[in-house]
Scaffold this active site. Structure first.
Site, short mmCIF file in Angstrom:
data_model
loop_
_atom_site.label_atom_id
_atom_site.label_comp_id
_atom_site.label_asym_id
_atom_site.label_seq_id
_atom_site.Cartn_x
_atom_site.Cartn_y
_atom_site.Cartn_z
N ASP B 137 0.79 -1.17 -0.06
CA ASP B 137 -0.06 0.15 -0.12
C ASP B 137 1.16 1.13 0.03
O ASP B 137 1.43 1.46 1.02
CB ASP B 137 -0.86 -0.12 1.30
CG ASP B 137 -2.14 0.88 1.09
OD1 ASP B 137 -2.54 1.17 -0.07
OD2 ASP B 137 -2.91 1.02 2.07
N PHE B 139 1.40 5.68 -0.66
CA PHE B 139 0.79 6.52 0.00
C PHE B 139 0.98 7.98 -1.00
O PHE B 139 1.78 8.75 -0.79
CB PHE B 139 1.74 7.00 1.23
CG PHE B 139 1.41 7.85 2.37
CD1 PHE B 139 0.18 7.82 2.89
CD2 PHE B 139 2.38 8.57 2.74
CE1 PHE B 139 -0.10 8.50 4.06
CE2 PHE B 139 2.17 9.52 3.85
CZ PHE B 139 0.78 9.68 4.62
N HIS B 144 -3.40 13.74 0.25
CA HIS B 144 -3.57 13.12 1.37
C HIS B 144 -2.68 13.11 2.29
O HIS B 144 -2.94 13.26 3.63
CB HIS B 144 -4.01 11.57 0.89
CG HIS B 144 -4.22 10.72 2.11
ND1 HIS B 144 -5.18 10.55 3.00
CD2 HIS B 144 -3.33 9.65 2.50
CE1 HIS B 144 -5.18 9.76 3.87
NE2 HIS B 144 -4.13 9.16 3.51
N ARG B 153 0.91 16.94 12.84
CA ARG B 153 2.12 17.98 13.08
C ARG B 153 1.43 19.05 12.09
O ARG B 153 1.71 19.23 11.10
CB ARG B 153 3.22 17.46 12.26
CG ARG B 153 3.81 16.17 12.80
CD ARG B 153 4.98 15.67 11.99
NE ARG B 153 4.50 15.27 10.60
CZ ARG B 153 4.14 13.98 10.30
NH1 ARG B 153 3.77 13.03 11.47
NH2 ARG B 153 3.53 13.57 8.97
N GLU B 208 -10.69 4.17 2.99
CA GLU B 208 -9.70 5.16 2.19
C GLU B 208 -10.09 4.69 0.50
O GLU B 208 -9.82 3.46 0.64
CB GLU B 208 -8.39 4.92 2.44
CG GLU B 208 -7.77 5.33 4.00
CD GLU B 208 -6.51 5.19 4.35
OE1 GLU B 208 -5.85 4.41 3.48
OE2 GLU B 208 -5.87 5.91 5.02
N GLU B 210 -8.87 4.18 -2.80
CA GLU B 210 -7.68 4.11 -3.39
C GLU B 210 -7.83 3.51 -4.93
O GLU B 210 -8.97 2.65 -5.18
CB GLU B 210 -6.63 3.20 -2.83
CG GLU B 210 -6.51 3.70 -1.09
CD GLU B 210 -5.51 3.07 -0.66
OE1 GLU B 210 -4.60 2.30 -1.04
OE2 GLU B 210 -5.16 3.22 0.68
N ASP B 242 -9.36 0.76 1.47
CA ASP B 242 -8.39 0.43 2.44
C ASP B 242 -8.92 0.66 3.86
O ASP B 242 -8.52 1.70 4.58
CB ASP B 242 -7.22 0.87 2.27
CG ASP B 242 -5.91 0.66 3.43
OD1 ASP B 242 -6.06 -0.42 4.14
OD2 ASP B 242 -5.07 1.62 3.57
N ARG B 246 -8.88 4.24 12.63
CA ARG B 246 -7.77 5.42 13.06
C ARG B 246 -7.22 5.37 14.39
O ARG B 246 -6.21 5.68 14.57
CB ARG B 246 -8.47 6.47 12.59
CG ARG B 246 -9.07 6.79 11.42
CD ARG B 246 -7.91 6.65 10.49
NE ARG B 246 -8.31 7.06 8.94
CZ ARG B 246 -7.43 6.75 8.03
NH1 ARG B 246 -6.13 6.23 8.19
NH2 ARG B 246 -7.93 6.87 6.76
N GLN B 249 -4.90 2.38 14.88
CA GLN B 249 -3.70 2.50 14.11
C GLN B 249 -2.78 3.68 14.92
O GLN B 249 -1.59 3.61 15.16
CB GLN B 249 -4.21 3.20 12.59
CG GLN B 249 -2.80 3.54 11.75
CD GLN B 249 -3.55 4.22 10.43
OE1 GLN B 249 -4.61 4.01 10.28
NE2 GLN B 249 -2.45 4.63 9.67
N TYR B 253 1.18 2.32 15.84
CA TYR B 253 1.93 2.47 14.75
C TYR B 253 3.32 2.81 14.92
O TYR B 253 4.14 2.71 13.81
CB TYR B 253 1.20 3.22 13.64
CG TYR B 253 1.57 4.90 13.70
CD1 TYR B 253 1.17 5.49 14.53
CD2 TYR B 253 2.45 5.38 12.76
CE1 TYR B 253 1.29 6.80 14.77
CE2 TYR B 253 2.82 6.88 12.77
CZ TYR B 253 2.31 7.43 13.78
OH TYR B 253 2.72 8.78 13.89
N LYS B 262 -5.33 -1.65 10.06
CA LYS B 262 -5.62 -2.17 8.44
C LYS B 262 -5.96 -3.20 8.19
O LYS B 262 -6.60 -3.46 7.18
CB LYS B 262 -4.28 -1.63 7.88
CG LYS B 262 -3.92 -0.28 7.91
CD LYS B 262 -4.62 0.85 7.12
CE LYS B 262 -3.98 2.18 6.90
NZ LYS B 262 -4.91 3.12 5.97
N THR B 266 -9.94 -5.55 3.53
CA THR B 266 -9.49 -4.76 2.35
C THR B 266 -10.52 -5.04 1.37
O THR B 266 -10.54 -6.02 1.06
CB THR B 266 -8.06 -4.73 1.82
OG1 THR B 266 -7.10 -4.61 2.98
CG2 THR B 266 -7.82 -3.89 0.58
N THR B 369 -4.56 6.53 -0.21
CA THR B 369 -5.87 7.60 -0.38
C THR B 369 -5.57 8.60 -1.32
O THR B 369 -4.64 9.01 -1.43
CB THR B 369 -6.29 7.93 0.79
OG1 THR B 369 -6.36 7.10 2.01
CG2 THR B 369 -7.56 9.05 0.97
N GLU B 383 -9.82 12.96 6.60
CA GLU B 383 -9.88 14.27 6.03
C GLU B 383 -10.87 14.83 6.20
O GLU B 383 -10.86 16.35 6.32
CB GLU B 383 -9.23 14.17 4.75
CG GLU B 383 -7.76 13.51 4.82
CD GLU B 383 -7.27 12.87 3.37
OE1 GLU B 383 -7.74 11.81 3.09
OE2 GLU B 383 -7.29 13.67 2.37
#
Lengths: 438, 438
Positions: B137, B139, B144, B153, B208, B210, B242, B246, B249, B253, B262, B266, B369, B383
């Protein structure tokens, strides 16, 4: 002593009509009987399943007619993978083991007929025991997690989730092999103080000494396997070297974890030592230090605490090209027991399936690097060299922080307990080839 | 317009003797011809390969004798997986497509014989097109990555490696399916301000949107696939959801990436739209903004820049249980084109194999995503809801930050270009079941 049932196959007095199986030094006495996939080097036939006995391999499906009620089970080893056997349940695994143990016992009446299907290990080629559908690499040694974390966060090496979560990530299955040569990977790395990365051969190539776990049976998507039933899904164990390119990994791993720093190669030993063979070597899970949180309920089970660890001593040795040329013996890099792991194999299964993730026969787990509290018990060069700050001096006059081209890394594993015949895992060997030209 | 060769199968004037294939609204005109694995619901037979045409499926191996020189290729679809076809090379894929396009063209002489092997889509059950050996997978949407990074952040959402490394991680293959129900996972989560985690149903369940990519052929371990040859290993595309927990995760993670957040499920669409069908919709890769670094040489190729993106508009819709009961239409959550991706599919292949990792027919990639710069172009609830800070108001009077039990998420994909017949991907549907009792 843990309450794990033993049977005649574990009896220390049992001897085999295969003489090499009765030598004290063998990894493969009649008490072991690990499975592997082999083909005669001189033969064009399909690879098939065998059981190791001393320095020989018995062709299991060829002797199936001699296995009595286990005949149909033995016939499953005509396949080029152990998956058909792995897809069954512990009762079937035990039945086949007992039938093979009886057939190979000294004095068995069919000894002469079976002997026709015995091949010297030196004459065969070994293959993957199974093609894993999934490969999950755990991080179950708290000593390794601490040592590795210290290189990034000296004052706070362990992340807050470690003592709650059996941390793991998914690895790559297409590059799992049973030994031989490993090509040094190329990749993106960024040196300290530089803004932009460059692409080239990894300069921080490492091994990781791990225990491999082959799963059996299957579970249904959406239905967790509780810890109390986890061992029903453990078929057997192997040695696993999770080759790692530390410089590639360091640059790529945020925020989604290791990828190309690991996926270029994973080497496992060709022999799968069964859960049954390891019964005498089951021990209590290492007690958590005072102050550590108790595992959450789905990871807590009294029986797992009492019997969930396995005492397998892993050793890793290094021989450089020069050392081999000089005829000097490989040097030991590390030696540690899997009994030290913070998380048990049962906890790995319970955690992995706790979200409803399904498992399949032939799935492979890695334990994560096995390190213990001792300086002699480190399972990677990252730890031994303090992330490259300290060189290892070799008898050849060479020094190492990470692996150089031509270096050969050999893992072995051995189980020893008073009153039982020691068993071993054979060898897991890989030699580093130079990177391809850019 | 990119320099991608077209042939008679792309001709907008070509029509089929299957009437529904000639309707403007169909996803499956004769210019598409995606492959899938089906079984007649009323039939006990083995699943086998078919090609979608209008609202029907043609049983490809059954009509193989009508395919002329492509007969042997068509016969490969008797298997319950597309892997035998995927294991071949682009020349074979194109040959089978052209033969099927001809057979299904209006006026073909064997029309009556082929018609016997045409089944209404409403009468069949669909299966996984292939069982991927590996699922990677990516990114690849910088929008995204920026949106997701902002939740952690705010001032520095993108990590320094993003514009150099096509970031990816390995996913779980055992829980990939072609739609239906998805059980809400349970897992460890830690609420803000709490020291210890607890175990229970995820409360931040997300989708997600994808693009999925099925690889073909294979590569040799140790030998990278250069970008210039990457497309030879791309068989086709599907929709991919996907599913992501959250809260699980977020807690698990660090430091090794997503795992149980995850791996519970799927969902992909059952139809694989081939690279050949997508030729008219290839476009230049989105230009990098001024100031962004150029890709490193192994990720740079003029032809890939000129033709390496695909303009597939993905849309995701949500229907809650109450909305379905009220008969209200599903609401659109997001709509974005895969042409916006920062990394091309060719760059994904070149990066993935750059360390010598081998690829195999049937390997699956997720793009990550797909979000664009617009508020209406977001591919996840993380998002859309600003990580749960903002509720989405639904026509039923309900609100959503993350998915609730009974919610149904439907992805679609469509390619539109002047002068060409639009093609689509069918639907990728999943409905959330309540978590199992604890």
């Amino acid at each position: 002593m843990p309450n794990i049932a033993l049977d005649a196959s574990h009896d220390a007095s049992r001897r085999s009509w295969v003489p090499s199986a009765n030598q004290a030094s063998t990894d493969f006495p009649i008490q072991n009987l690990p499975y592997g996939i082999f083909r005669l080097a001189a033969d064009d036939g399909t690879p098939r399943g065998g059981v190791a006995i001393g320095d020989h391999i018995l062709d299991v499906s060829a002797v199936a007619p001699l296995l009595g009620e286990a005949q149909a089970l033995g016939a499953l080893l005509a396949a080029p993978t152990l998956q058909p056997l792995m897809s069954l349940s512990p009762g079937a695994w035990t039945a086949l083991r007992l039938a093979l143990s009886n057939l190979l016992s000294a004095g068995h009446g069919e000894h002469r007929r079976a002997e026709h299907h015995l091949h010297a290990m030196s004459s065969v080629e070994m293959f993957l025991p199974a093609k894993p559908g999934g490969f999950v690499d755990f991080f179950a040694s708290i000593q390794h997690a601490t040592n590795a974390g210290r290189t990034f966060r000296p004052d706070n090496p362990l992340l807050p989730n470690y003592k709650y979560v059996p941390i793991a990530y998914n690895g790559r299955t297409s590059t799992i092999g049973v030994g031989g040569e490993v090509r040094r990977p190329r990749g993106q790395t960024r040196s300290a103080g530089e803004d932009a990365p460059s692409f080239g051969p990894s300069r921080r190539l490492d091994f990781e000494a791990e225990l491999g776990v082959f799963l059996g049976g299957h579970s249904v998507q959406g239905e967790p396997v509780p810890l109390a039933r986890a061992w029903q899904h453990v078929f057997g164990f192997c040695l696993l070297n999770d080759w790692s390119a530390r410089d590639i990994q360091a640059w790529e791993y945020q925020p989604l974890g290791p990828f190309l720093g690991k996926s270029f190669a994973t080497t496992i030993s060709p022999w799968v030592v069964t859960v049954d063979a390891l019964r005498p070597f089951r021990v209590p899970v290492r007690a958590r230090p005072d102050g550590d949180p108790a595992p959450l309920p789905y990871l807590a089970d009294d029986e797992d605490q009492a019997t969930g660890a396995v005492d397998i001593v892993l050793e890793t040795r290094l021989a450089t090209a020069r050392m081999r040329q000089q005829g000097s013996e490989a040097v030991r890099l590390g030696r540690a027991s899997t009994r030290e792991l913070y998380w048990s194999v049962g906890q790995m299964v319970a955690h992995h399936t706790s979200n409803g993730c399904s498992i399949e026969a032939g799935d492979l787990y890695g334990s994560g690097t096995v390190s213990d509290d001792d300086e002699s018990g480190l399972g990677s060069l990252l730890e031994i060299s303090r992330a490259g700050a300290r060189s290892l001096k070799l008898p050849s006059g060479e020094q190492r922080t990470f692996l150089e081209d031509g270096d050969e890394v050999t893992m072995t594993g051995r189980c020893i307990r008073d009153g039982f015949v020691p068993i071993g895992f054979g060898r897991c060997v890989g030699r580093i080839l130079p990177a391809l030209a850019g």
